[in-house]
Design a protein around this motif. Structure first.
Motif, PDB file in Angstrom:
ATOM      1  N   ALA A  65     -27.323  17.954 -35.508  1.00 19.51           N
ATOM      2  CA  ALA A  65     -27.524  16.935 -34.471  1.00 19.51           C
ATOM      3  C   ALA A  65     -29.012  16.826 -34.110  1.00 19.51           C
ATOM      4  O   ALA A  65     -29.533  15.719 -33.920  1.00 19.51           O
ATOM      5  N   LEU A  69     -31.325  13.593 -34.306  1.00 20.80           N
ATOM      6  CA  LEU A  69     -32.094  13.118 -33.154  1.00 20.80           C
ATOM      7  C   LEU A  69     -33.571  12.980 -33.520  1.00 20.80           C
ATOM      8  O   LEU A  69     -34.237  12.008 -33.123  1.00 20.80           O
ATOM      9  N   TYR A  92     -33.783   7.314 -28.976  1.00 15.02           N
ATOM     10  CA  TYR A  92     -33.089   8.422 -28.302  1.00 15.02           C
ATOM     11  C   TYR A  92     -31.798   7.909 -27.643  1.00 15.02           C
ATOM     12  O   TYR A  92     -30.729   8.491 -27.810  1.00 15.02           O
ATOM     13  N   TYR A  95     -29.142   7.030 -30.174  1.00 13.43           N
ATOM     14  CA  TYR A  95     -28.480   8.212 -30.737  1.00 13.43           C
ATOM     15  C   TYR A  95     -27.434   8.764 -29.765  1.00 13.43           C
ATOM     16  O   TYR A  95     -26.300   9.056 -30.148  1.00 13.43           O
ATOM     17  N   ALA A  96     -27.807   8.895 -28.497  1.00 17.39           N
ATOM     18  CA  ALA A  96     -26.881   9.459 -27.504  1.00 17.39           C
ATOM     19  C   ALA A  96     -25.625   8.600 -27.364  1.00 17.39           C
ATOM     20  O   ALA A  96     -24.508   9.112 -27.288  1.00 17.39           O
ATOM     21  N   ARG A 102     -21.881  14.779 -30.072  1.00 24.25           N
ATOM     22  CA  ARG A 102     -22.983  15.579 -30.629  1.00 24.25           C
ATOM     23  C   ARG A 102     -24.078  15.759 -29.575  1.00 24.25           C
ATOM     24  O   ARG A 102     -24.676  16.832 -29.452  1.00 24.25           O
ATOM     25  N   TYR A 103     -24.319  14.703 -28.829  1.00 20.71           N
ATOM     26  CA  TYR A 103     -25.340  14.758 -27.769  1.00 20.71           C
ATOM     27  C   TYR A 103     -24.934  15.777 -26.693  1.00 20.71           C
ATOM     28  O   TYR A 103     -25.756  16.580 -26.238  1.00 20.71           O
ATOM     29  N   THR A 104     -23.663  15.729 -26.307  1.00 21.10           N
ATOM     30  CA  THR A 104     -23.150  16.682 -25.318  1.00 21.10           C
ATOM     31  C   THR A 104     -23.279  18.115 -25.828  1.00 21.10           C
ATOM     32  O   THR A 104     -23.666  19.020 -25.083  1.00 21.10           O
ATOM     33  N   HIS A 158     -32.807  11.512 -20.468  1.00 21.61           N
ATOM     34  CA  HIS A 158     -31.510  12.200 -20.406  1.00 21.61           C
ATOM     35  C   HIS A 158     -30.682  11.730 -19.212  1.00 21.61           C
ATOM     36  O   HIS A 158     -29.472  11.485 -19.342  1.00 21.61           O
ATOM     37  N   THR A 162     -27.057   9.892 -19.750  1.00 25.27           N
ATOM     38  CA  THR A 162     -25.846  10.604 -19.325  1.00 25.27           C
ATOM     39  C   THR A 162     -25.132   9.858 -18.198  1.00 25.27           C
ATOM     40  O   THR A 162     -23.902   9.810 -18.170  1.00 25.27           O
TER      41      THR A 162
END
Lengths: 194, 194
Positions: A65, A69, A92, A95-96, A102-104, A158, A162
């Motif tokens: 991951a 990224l 970024y 991707y998230a 995967r990000y988590t 981030h 999120t």
């Protein structure tokens, strides 16, 4: 000419693909040796032999991951520093949003990157260093350390993605709000207005 | 003189206290009617009668968490707008670090505040409005909507505390990095340097 992968490497890659399928479909908690073996159609021992246990699977997935990224935020050498940061930040976010599990895995509580002894942490630091290098290109305010400035940028990235993933943003246009957050940080970190 | 709570209200409050104990100790996923009844020493029917189900419990807990968060960021009318934002942001960080499970409940994936029809979402919007009002005090850049500016502030706050909680910050002093993030946003959102 690319080196051919050995048969053993091919098996490891196939098992990791299966693990990623489980991760994307069912979340971090579902990635177990048993579930991955089932997904790959092999005996659990085949997974144990290569990844030891659940933590070994998650570490390998996290490294992959971070590699993805890194590719997502790689905008090449063209453009000014603020423009490159904006484009990298959009990569970024993409991707998230495309790979939330995967990000988590890499950035939420329980991340393998929280263990200083893990190779995942080393890889995560390398990817963060890409951001530090981009931030170094800005004319930072006097006394502001580039690592701290990069962490501030990352906090904004981030937080924005999120809260968007959680569905609790208070603005109607998530992409626009993301860009405004990045722009505000770029301006606020610099000594002179860009 | 404060109004006395009825016996029924006292029972509801005691059950909610028990639910909060379960939440803080075991996380969001552990908050079930059965677990809360066990914690409170009552029959499950006593919990069902007041909160209907797990979602009812989580909604009541989320409202309480938003009330606490509102108190944590309430810095009163004193001080300039930037100073008030800095102090409110520090209160926000303290709340998140002190009550990570409650914070996760209201802002992570699965939050009751992601449902537009939930009273939790209404309460969350009210608390966000406090931030909007504080941001309105800044001399915002021309054309920047206060709601979007407040969302940018929140993105920075949320990103900083969640990466800190996950243990993946790349700077050694989390409190200093948090303040730098907030300062950069305050500067970057304003039309003139503060």
């Amino acid at each position: 000419m690319p080196r051919h992968r050995t048969a053993s490497e091919q098996v490891s890659a196939a098992l990791l693909d299966a693990a990623e399928t489980v991760l994307d479909r069912d979340g971090v908690a579902a990635v177990t040796v048993r579930a991955v073996a089932r997904e790959a159609g092999v005996a659990p021992m085949g997974v144990y032999n290569r990844f030891s246990n659940k933590d070994g699977l998650l570490a390998a997935l996290a490294i992959r991951a971070f590699d993805e990224l890194a590719a997502a935020i790689d905008v090449g050498p063209d453009g000014g520093p603020a423009d490159r940061l904006r484009r990298a930040s959009r990569g970024y976010r993409r991707y998230a949003l495309s790979h939330p599990a995967r990000y988590t895995l890499i950035f939420d509580v329980g991340s393998p990157a929280a263990d200083p002894a893990s190779p995942v942490t080393t890889r995560g630091r390398e990817v963060f260093e890409t951001l530090v290098q981009m931030v170094r290109g800005l004319a930072l305010r006097r006394g502001l350390d580039p690592v701290h400035a990069a962490q501030a940028m990352w906090n904004g990235q981030h937080g924005a993605v999120t809260l968007e993933l959680a569905g609790v943003l208070q603005t109607p246009d998530a992409a626009a709000t993301f860009d405004q957050t990045i722009d505000a940080l770029i301006r606020g970190l610099q000594a002179t207005r860009s």
